[in-house]
Design an enzyme around this catalytic site. Structure first.
Site, PDB file in Angstrom:
ATOM      1  CG  PHE A  70      -4.274 -12.500   5.932  1.00 19.18           C
ATOM      2  CD1 PHE A  70      -3.664 -12.697   4.695  1.00 19.18           C
ATOM      3  CD2 PHE A  70      -5.149 -13.471   6.393  1.00 19.18           C
ATOM      4  CE1 PHE A  70      -3.924 -13.837   3.949  1.00 19.18           C
ATOM      5  CE2 PHE A  70      -5.417 -14.610   5.656  1.00 19.18           C
ATOM      6  CZ  PHE A  70      -4.802 -14.793   4.426  1.00 19.18           C
ATOM      7  CB  ALA A  72       0.538  -6.463   8.020  1.00 16.24           C
ATOM      8  CG  ASN A  89       0.860  -0.982  13.329  1.00 19.07           C
ATOM      9  OD1 ASN A  89       0.958  -0.697  14.516  1.00 19.07           O
ATOM     10  ND2 ASN A  89       0.165  -0.259  12.481  1.00 19.07           N
ATOM     11  CE1 TYR A 138       3.520  -4.631   3.883  1.00 14.36           C
ATOM     12  CE2 TYR A 138       4.383  -4.689   1.652  1.00 14.36           C
ATOM     13  CZ  TYR A 138       3.547  -5.195   2.621  1.00 14.36           C
ATOM     14  OH  TYR A 138       2.736  -6.262   2.319  1.00 14.36           O
ATOM     15  CG  ASN A 167       1.658  -6.313  -8.070  1.00 19.30           C
ATOM     16  OD1 ASN A 167       2.813  -6.722  -7.907  1.00 19.30           O
ATOM     17  ND2 ASN A 167       1.346  -5.039  -8.047  1.00 19.30           N
ATOM     18  CG  HIS A 186      -3.151  -1.761  -4.367  1.00 21.12           C
ATOM     19  ND1 HIS A 186      -3.785  -2.001  -3.188  1.00 21.12           N
ATOM     20  CD2 HIS A 186      -1.836  -1.941  -4.134  1.00 21.12           C
ATOM     21  CE1 HIS A 186      -2.892  -2.322  -2.274  1.00 21.12           C
ATOM     22  NE2 HIS A 186      -1.705  -2.289  -2.819  1.00 21.12           N
ATOM     23  CG  PHE A 205       2.341   6.995 -10.293  1.00 16.58           C
ATOM     24  CD1 PHE A 205       2.026   8.348 -10.405  1.00 16.58           C
ATOM     25  CD2 PHE A 205       1.633   6.233  -9.379  1.00 16.58           C
ATOM     26  CE1 PHE A 205       1.020   8.915  -9.629  1.00 16.58           C
ATOM     27  CE2 PHE A 205       0.628   6.782  -8.594  1.00 16.58           C
ATOM     28  CZ  PHE A 205       0.320   8.132  -8.726  1.00 16.58           C
TER      29      PHE A 205
HETATM   30  N1  UFG Z   1       0.300   2.900 -10.445  1.00 18.78           N
HETATM   31  C1  UFG Z   1      -0.003   3.974 -11.244  1.00 18.78           C
HETATM   32  N2  UFG Z   1      -1.015   4.802 -10.861  1.00 18.78           N
HETATM   33  C2  UFG Z   1      -1.740   4.597  -9.724  1.00 18.78           C
HETATM   34  C3  UFG Z   1      -1.419   3.476  -8.906  1.00 18.78           C
HETATM   35  C4  UFG Z   1      -0.382   2.649  -9.313  1.00 18.78           C
HETATM   36  O1  UFG Z   1       0.616   4.219 -12.281  1.00 18.78           O
HETATM   37  O2  UFG Z   1      -2.633   5.393  -9.420  1.00 18.78           O
HETATM   38  C5  UFG Z   1       1.408   2.018 -10.874  1.00 18.78           C
HETATM   39  C6  UFG Z   1       2.519   1.934  -9.833  1.00 18.78           C
HETATM   40  O3  UFG Z   1       3.383   3.035  -9.957  1.00 18.78           O
HETATM   41  C7  UFG Z   1       3.146   0.590 -10.195  1.00 18.78           C
HETATM   42  C8  UFG Z   1       1.955  -0.248 -10.664  1.00 18.78           C
HETATM   43  O4  UFG Z   1       0.923   0.689 -10.985  1.00 18.78           O
HETATM   44  O5  UFG Z   1       4.016   0.773 -11.271  1.00 18.78           O
HETATM   45  C9  UFG Z   1       1.431  -1.196  -9.611  1.00 18.78           C
HETATM   46  O6  UFG Z   1       1.216  -0.452  -8.415  1.00 18.78           O
HETATM   47  P1  UFG Z   1       0.376  -0.996  -7.179  1.00 18.78           P
HETATM   48  O7  UFG Z   1       0.368   0.082  -6.146  1.00 18.78           O
HETATM   49  O8  UFG Z   1      -0.924  -1.528  -7.663  1.00 18.78           O
HETATM   50  O9  UFG Z   1       1.199  -2.253  -6.675  1.00 18.78           O
HETATM   51  P2  UFG Z   1       2.736  -2.319  -6.252  1.00 18.78           P
HETATM   52  O10 UFG Z   1       3.401  -3.151  -7.313  1.00 18.78           O
HETATM   53  O11 UFG Z   1       3.338  -1.030  -5.916  1.00 18.78           O
HETATM   54  O12 UFG Z   1       2.575  -3.032  -4.846  1.00 18.78           O
HETATM   55  C10 UFG Z   1       2.301  -4.385  -4.703  1.00 18.78           C
HETATM   56  C11 UFG Z   1       1.590  -4.651  -3.405  1.00 18.78           C
HETATM   57  C12 UFG Z   1       2.460  -4.221  -2.245  1.00 18.78           C
HETATM   58  C13 UFG Z   1       3.758  -4.921  -2.345  1.00 18.78           C
HETATM   59  C14 UFG Z   1       4.386  -4.651  -3.685  1.00 18.78           C
HETATM   60  C15 UFG Z   1       5.651  -5.420  -3.880  1.00 18.78           C
HETATM   61  O13 UFG Z   1       0.385  -3.938  -3.387  1.00 18.78           O
HETATM   62  O14 UFG Z   1       1.827  -4.563  -1.032  1.00 18.78           O
HETATM   63  O15 UFG Z   1       3.495  -5.060  -4.725  1.00 18.78           O
HETATM   64  O16 UFG Z   1       6.586  -4.570  -4.438  1.00 18.78           O
HETATM   65  F1  UFG Z   1       4.601  -4.471  -1.381  1.00 18.78           F
END
Ligand code: UFG
Length: 326
Positions: A70, A72, A89, A138, A167, A186, A205
């Site tokens: 894991f 990373a 890393n 990443y 997710n 997240h 966002f």
């Molecule tokens: N989001 C918000 N506000 C926040 C945080 C997140 O609106 O404060 C939105 C993001 O823009 C996105 C959604 O919530 O639309 C999910 O975002 P996360 O950061 O929770 O998760 P991601 O889908 O970006 O990322 C996840 C994993 C990563 C992986 C990615 C694959 O956490 O490790 O899926 O694309 F790389």
């Protein structure tokens, strides 16, 4: 059977250690940035996969039968501004680990890969053999490792399963361990920090995506279901099966607004939202097809409702207002 878990004191790693210990495996852990308090067992060796001598010293002390990797760096945003950190890393760390496994004749590796290896998908749900075109360093670093492992298998017979997580969310069923990233980026933990009163609002966002309500759609998998797949992957390898890759999600997409609404129901908190512009690098929709994991590994997720997943996360957050407190 003795399993070495790298990154075992992190969010997903610590749930893996808990599940292995519960099922009677002998567990050794390597970690350098996680929370010691998250470990429900196992012998901890503090150090990094960047350090080959450290890895050798662990493999000398432990009779390792298989490795679950894991450890990373995993912040998509950070990877856009510091790609070198991700290649050093993640890629260099994986080379050190795989080389040490060959040196000590450890035959099996379960590798933590990601949906980010796919980039902006051409279609959803995403199948395991769909084109992989990462849009951030990443995802690129994890894809390089997947490709590298294929050749380690070809040349040296190192058998691996690469599990591509969508997710990951939720916490251990009794709320005793859970997610505590510093910084937290997240969606679900941030929403729950609003419910805890630690943040005033959620910054949402992007509200102009081509989706049902304009916000991004993601596929949430409970961390315990994810770990079940790792244990099944280990069994699969031990039976002498060929190396393989598996996508892991629930197969259902939830928009960010649906997640906020579900969290309002679970916590009873209004969760105020401030609408912001898009976050760079966010694909509009990511949904997994986990059919291959179901067919080949016999995997079946137990947590299929998003409320259930958020409830376990809330159990952890509401009983640990400062996370691990360290
Ligand atoms: N989001 C918000 N506000 C926040 C945080 C997140 O609106 O404060 C939105 C993001 O823009 C996105 C959604 O919530 O639309 C999910 O975002 P996360 O950061 O929770 O998760 P991601 O889908 O970006 O990322 C996840 C994993 C990563 C992986 C990615 C694959 O956490 O490790 O899926 O694309 F790389």
């Amino acid at each position: 059977m003795s399993i070495l878990v790298t990154g075992g004191a992190g969010y997903i790693g610590s749930h893996c250690v808990a599940a292995l210990v519960e099922r009677g495996y002998d567990v050794a852990v390597i970690d350098c940035g996680g929370h010691k308090a998250a470990l429900k067992g196992g012998r901890l060796y503090e150090g990094s996969t960047a350090d080959r001598d450290f890895l050798r010293s662990v493999f000398q002390k432990e009779q390792v039968d298989a490795v679950i990797h894991f450890a990373a760096s995993s912040l998509v945003g950070e990877s856009m501004t510091a790609p070198e950190k991700y290649f050093r890393n993640n890629v260099a760390g994986a080379i050190n680990l795989a080389d040490t496994m060959l040196e000590f004749k450890v035959p099996y590796l379960v590798f933590s890969s990601t949906a980010a290896t796919f980039g902006e998908p051409e279609r959803t749900p995403i199948l395991d053999n769909d084109p992989q075109k990462p849009t951030n360093p990443y995802g690129e670093s994890k894809l390089i490792i997947e490709k590298m492992l294929k050749w380690y298998d070809y040349a040296h017979g190192l058998k691996f399963c690469a599990l591509r997580y969508f997710n990951v969310a939720g916490a251990w069923h009794d709320g005793s361990i859970g997610e505590d990233h510093r910084p937290e980026t997240h969606l679900i933990p941030i929403i729950l920090q609003v419910a805890q009163g630690k943040r005033e609002n959620l910054k949402l966002f992007g509200t102009d995506y081509p989706t049902k309500d304009g916000t991004c759609v993601r596929d949430y998998i409970h961390v315990e279901d994810l770990i079940d797949a790792h244990l099944l992957a280990l069994d699969y390898l031990k039976k002498g099966n060929p190396s393989a890759t598996f996508n892991l999600g629930n197969g259902t997409g939830f928009s960010n607004r649906q997640i906020i609404e579900a969290a309002r129901k679970v916590t009873g908190h209004p969760i105020p939202v401030i609408e912001k512009g898009r976050r760079a690098g966010d694909p509009a929709v990511l949904i997994a097809s986990s059919q291959k994991a179901m067919d080949v590994l016999g995997w079946k997720p137990k947590y299929t409702s998003i409320e259930q997943i958020i409830e376990t996360a809330w159990k952890w957050h509401s009983t640990h207002p400062n996370g691990y407190g360290d």
